[in-house]
Design a protein around this motif. Structure first.
Motif, PDB file in Angstrom:
ATOM      1  N   GLU A 145      51.750  44.935  36.108  1.00 39.50           N
ATOM      2  CA  GLU A 145      51.229  44.100  36.748  1.00 39.50           C
ATOM      3  C   GLU A 145      50.292  44.474  37.949  1.00 39.50           C
ATOM      4  OE1 GLU A 145      52.550  40.120  38.481  1.00 39.50           O
ATOM      5  OE2 GLU A 145      53.678  39.968  36.739  1.00 39.50           O
ATOM      6  N   GLN A 146      50.762  45.831  38.483  1.00 40.10           N
ATOM      7  CA  GLN A 146      50.299  46.439  39.756  1.00 40.10           C
ATOM      8  C   GLN A 146      48.983  47.382  39.106  1.00 40.10           C
ATOM      9  OE1 GLN A 146      53.626  46.659  39.330  1.00 40.10           O
ATOM     10  NE2 GLN A 146      53.958  45.197  40.967  1.00 40.10           N
ATOM     11  N   SER A 147      48.944  47.668  37.869  1.00 41.88           N
ATOM     12  CA  SER A 147      47.846  48.363  37.496  1.00 41.88           C
ATOM     13  C   SER A 147      46.245  47.511  37.475  1.00 41.88           C
ATOM     14  CB  SER A 147      47.958  48.569  35.927  1.00 41.88           C
ATOM     15  OG  SER A 147      49.107  49.319  35.800  1.00 41.88           O
ATOM     16  N   ARG A 148      46.218  46.588  37.222  1.00 37.67           N
ATOM     17  CA  ARG A 148      44.735  45.961  37.336  1.00 37.67           C
ATOM     18  C   ARG A 148      44.168  46.106  38.615  1.00 37.67           C
ATOM     19  NH1 ARG A 148      41.527  45.176  33.546  1.00 37.67           N
ATOM     20  NH2 ARG A 148      43.322  44.781  32.272  1.00 37.67           N
ATOM     21  N   PRO A 149      44.887  45.590  39.824  1.00 35.31           N
ATOM     22  CA  PRO A 149      44.215  45.906  41.222  1.00 35.31           C
ATOM     23  C   PRO A 149      43.836  47.362  41.280  1.00 35.31           C
ATOM     24  CG  PRO A 149      46.180  44.420  41.131  1.00 35.31           C
ATOM     25  CD  PRO A 149      46.051  44.955  40.008  1.00 35.31           C
ATOM     26  N   LYS A 150      44.772  48.261  40.990  1.00 34.26           N
ATOM     27  CA  LYS A 150      44.649  49.592  41.218  1.00 34.26           C
ATOM     28  C   LYS A 150      43.578  50.011  40.441  1.00 34.26           C
ATOM     29  CE  LYS A 150      49.134  51.253  42.704  1.00 34.26           C
ATOM     30  NZ  LYS A 150      50.162  52.213  42.421  1.00 34.26           N
ATOM     31  N   ALA A 151      43.360  49.585  39.118  1.00 35.69           N
ATOM     32  CA  ALA A 151      42.128  49.868  38.231  1.00 35.69           C
ATOM     33  C   ALA A 151      40.901  49.408  39.097  1.00 35.69           C
ATOM     34  CB  ALA A 151      42.299  49.431  36.912  1.00 35.69           C
ATOM     35  N   ARG A 152      40.792  48.330  39.579  1.00 31.68           N
ATOM     36  CA  ARG A 152      39.638  47.814  40.289  1.00 31.68           C
ATOM     37  C   ARG A 152      39.450  48.751  41.361  1.00 31.68           C
ATOM     38  NH1 ARG A 152      42.049  42.904  39.074  1.00 31.68           N
ATOM     39  NH2 ARG A 152      42.769  42.449  41.130  1.00 31.68           N
ATOM     40  N   LEU A 153      40.500  49.240  42.029  1.00 22.44           N
ATOM     41  CA  LEU A 153      40.212  50.025  43.289  1.00 22.44           C
ATOM     42  C   LEU A 153      39.498  51.510  42.759  1.00 22.44           C
ATOM     43  CD1 LEU A 153      43.378  49.070  45.455  1.00 22.44           C
ATOM     44  CD2 LEU A 153      40.715  48.553  45.752  1.00 22.44           C
ATOM     45  N   VAL A 154      40.236  51.903  41.732  1.00 25.16           N
ATOM     46  CA  VAL A 154      39.713  53.139  41.147  1.00 25.16           C
ATOM     47  C   VAL A 154      38.199  53.196  41.084  1.00 25.16           C
ATOM     48  CG1 VAL A 154      39.847  54.798  39.201  1.00 25.16           C
ATOM     49  CG2 VAL A 154      41.849  54.130  40.505  1.00 25.16           C
ATOM     50  N   THR A 155      37.683  51.917  40.500  1.00 25.21           N
ATOM     51  CA  THR A 155      36.354  51.774  40.096  1.00 25.21           C
ATOM     52  C   THR A 155      35.539  51.604  41.441  1.00 25.21           C
ATOM     53  OG1 THR A 155      36.916  50.420  38.147  1.00 25.21           O
ATOM     54  CG2 THR A 155      34.802  49.933  38.810  1.00 25.21           C
ATOM     55  N   ALA A 156      36.159  51.102  42.361  1.00 22.61           N
ATOM     56  CA  ALA A 156      35.471  51.013  43.670  1.00 22.61           C
ATOM     57  C   ALA A 156      35.240  52.338  44.419  1.00 22.61           C
ATOM     58  CB  ALA A 156      36.393  49.968  44.722  1.00 22.61           C
ATOM     59  N   LEU A 157      36.414  53.232  44.229  1.00 23.55           N
ATOM     60  CA  LEU A 157      36.390  54.574  44.790  1.00 23.55           C
ATOM     61  C   LEU A 157      35.178  55.507  44.097  1.00 23.55           C
ATOM     62  CD1 LEU A 157      37.533  56.726  46.554  1.00 23.55           C
ATOM     63  CD2 LEU A 157      39.219  57.279  44.462  1.00 23.55           C
ATOM     64  N   ILE A 158      35.278  55.310  42.763  1.00 28.40           N
ATOM     65  CA  ILE A 158      34.257  55.977  42.213  1.00 28.40           C
ATOM     66  C   ILE A 158      32.885  55.618  42.509  1.00 28.40           C
ATOM     67  CG2 ILE A 158      33.194  56.666  39.789  1.00 28.40           C
ATOM     68  CD1 ILE A 158      35.925  58.065  40.501  1.00 28.40           C
ATOM     69  N   ASN A 159      32.627  54.144  42.327  1.00 28.86           N
ATOM     70  CA  ASN A 159      31.256  53.684  42.694  1.00 28.86           C
ATOM     71  C   ASN A 159      30.943  53.991  44.003  1.00 28.86           C
ATOM     72  OD1 ASN A 159      30.924  52.568  40.332  1.00 28.86           O
ATOM     73  ND2 ASN A 159      31.704  50.545  40.735  1.00 28.86           N
ATOM     74  N   GLY A 160      31.987  53.739  44.887  1.00 28.59           N
ATOM     75  CA  GLY A 160      31.250  54.133  46.486  1.00 28.59           C
ATOM     76  C   GLY A 160      31.174  55.721  46.542  1.00 28.59           C
ATOM     77  N   LEU A 161      31.946  56.306  45.872  1.00 27.52           N
ATOM     78  CA  LEU A 161      31.539  57.977  46.193  1.00 27.52           C
ATOM     79  C   LEU A 161      30.491  58.165  45.259  1.00 27.52           C
ATOM     80  CD1 LEU A 161      35.219  59.700  45.613  1.00 27.52           C
ATOM     81  CD2 LEU A 161      33.705  59.414  47.655  1.00 27.52           C
ATOM     82  N   THR A 162      30.064  57.789  44.403  1.00 29.34           N
ATOM     83  CA  THR A 162      28.889  57.997  43.547  1.00 29.34           C
ATOM     84  C   THR A 162      27.626  57.369  44.366  1.00 29.34           C
ATOM     85  OG1 THR A 162      29.871  57.952  41.449  1.00 29.34           O
ATOM     86  CG2 THR A 162      27.552  57.326  41.660  1.00 29.34           C
ATOM     87  N   LEU A 163      27.574  56.169  44.765  1.00 29.34           N
ATOM     88  CA  LEU A 163      26.499  55.743  45.716  1.00 29.34           C
ATOM     89  C   LEU A 163      26.397  56.370  46.786  1.00 29.34           C
ATOM     90  CD1 LEU A 163      24.293  53.493  45.715  1.00 29.34           C
ATOM     91  CD2 LEU A 163      26.088  52.006  46.846  1.00 29.34           C
ATOM     92  N   ASP A 164      27.456  56.811  47.604  1.00 29.06           N
ATOM     93  CA  ASP A 164      27.174  57.532  48.890  1.00 29.06           C
ATOM     94  C   ASP A 164      26.722  58.856  48.872  1.00 29.06           C
ATOM     95  OD1 ASP A 164      28.030  55.463  50.074  1.00 29.06           O
ATOM     96  OD2 ASP A 164      30.242  56.182  50.639  1.00 29.06           O
TER      97      ASP A 164
END
Length: 190
Positions: A145-164
């Motif tokens: 159950e804890q994997s789904r929110p962490k997956a969204r946060l991994v996506t946000a981390l990658i997207n943020g680092l990419t954009l920045d």
């Protein structure tokens, strides 16, 4: 020939045309894509470009699909590292703009993510890729159950680092990787 499937099989010449389209988008944006510009960039005649991609939307779709396929191949080719964190860093680094085709593919991701807000067919492909990525992260984290929110946060981390860091020089790669490592460490330690 309007195959917008992520499983699209590219011939060698079609891959060359898609790669040329990726370079144009990464350097000048979606609006710079035309049969003429892709022909010039790829070295193929305009008729050959149109044979593989009969219209602009197909050129754009094939560029996105090819970029995603290249990214998946790179991530899949990364061997296990010493420790789970270092394996995650090495694999996810392949998605960041730290030089060469990684920077091209990162620019494609940002460009198509933005374009998905106003172009339905891009939104469908983009959403499919995003969900596939997150499902892969969920599976890698054990599927609890804890994997789904962490997956969204991994996506946000990658997207943020990419954009920045999209236009940051390659000399900044180590800093970007350190930011990725620290973000994953914080995320996985919670």
């Amino acid at each position: 020939m309007n195959d917008y499937s992520l499983d699209h099989q590219f011939s060698e010449s079609a891959a060359t045309i898609a790669d040329a389209t990726i370079r144009i988008i990464a350097s000048r944006g979606l609006d710079a894509v035309s049969v003429r510009e892709v022909a010039k960039e790829s070295g193929f005649a305009a008729g050959s470009v149109q044979y593989h991609a009969p219209n602009r939307d197909t050129l754009l779709a094939h560029a996105f699909i090819r970029s995603i396929q290249r990214s998946r191949e790179r991530v899949g080719a990364v061997a296990e590292r010493d420790g789970v964190l270092e394996t995650w860093v090495a694999r996810l680094a392949e998605l960041l703009p730290i030089g060469g085709v990684r920077s091209e593919d990162a620019a494609i991701w940002v460009t198509y993510g933005s374009a998905s807000a106003t172009r339905e067919w891009i939104a469908q492909l983009y959403t499919e890729v995003l969900e596939d990525f997150q499902n892969g992260v969920v599976a890698a984290l054990g599927g609890d159950e804890q994997s789904r929110p962490k997956a969204r946060l991994v996506t946000a981390l990658i997207n943020g680092l990419t954009l920045d860091n999209l236009r940051v020089p390659e000399s900044e790669a180590e800093r970007i990787l350190a930011d990725l490592r620290e973000g994953l460490r914080l995320l996985f330690s919670s």
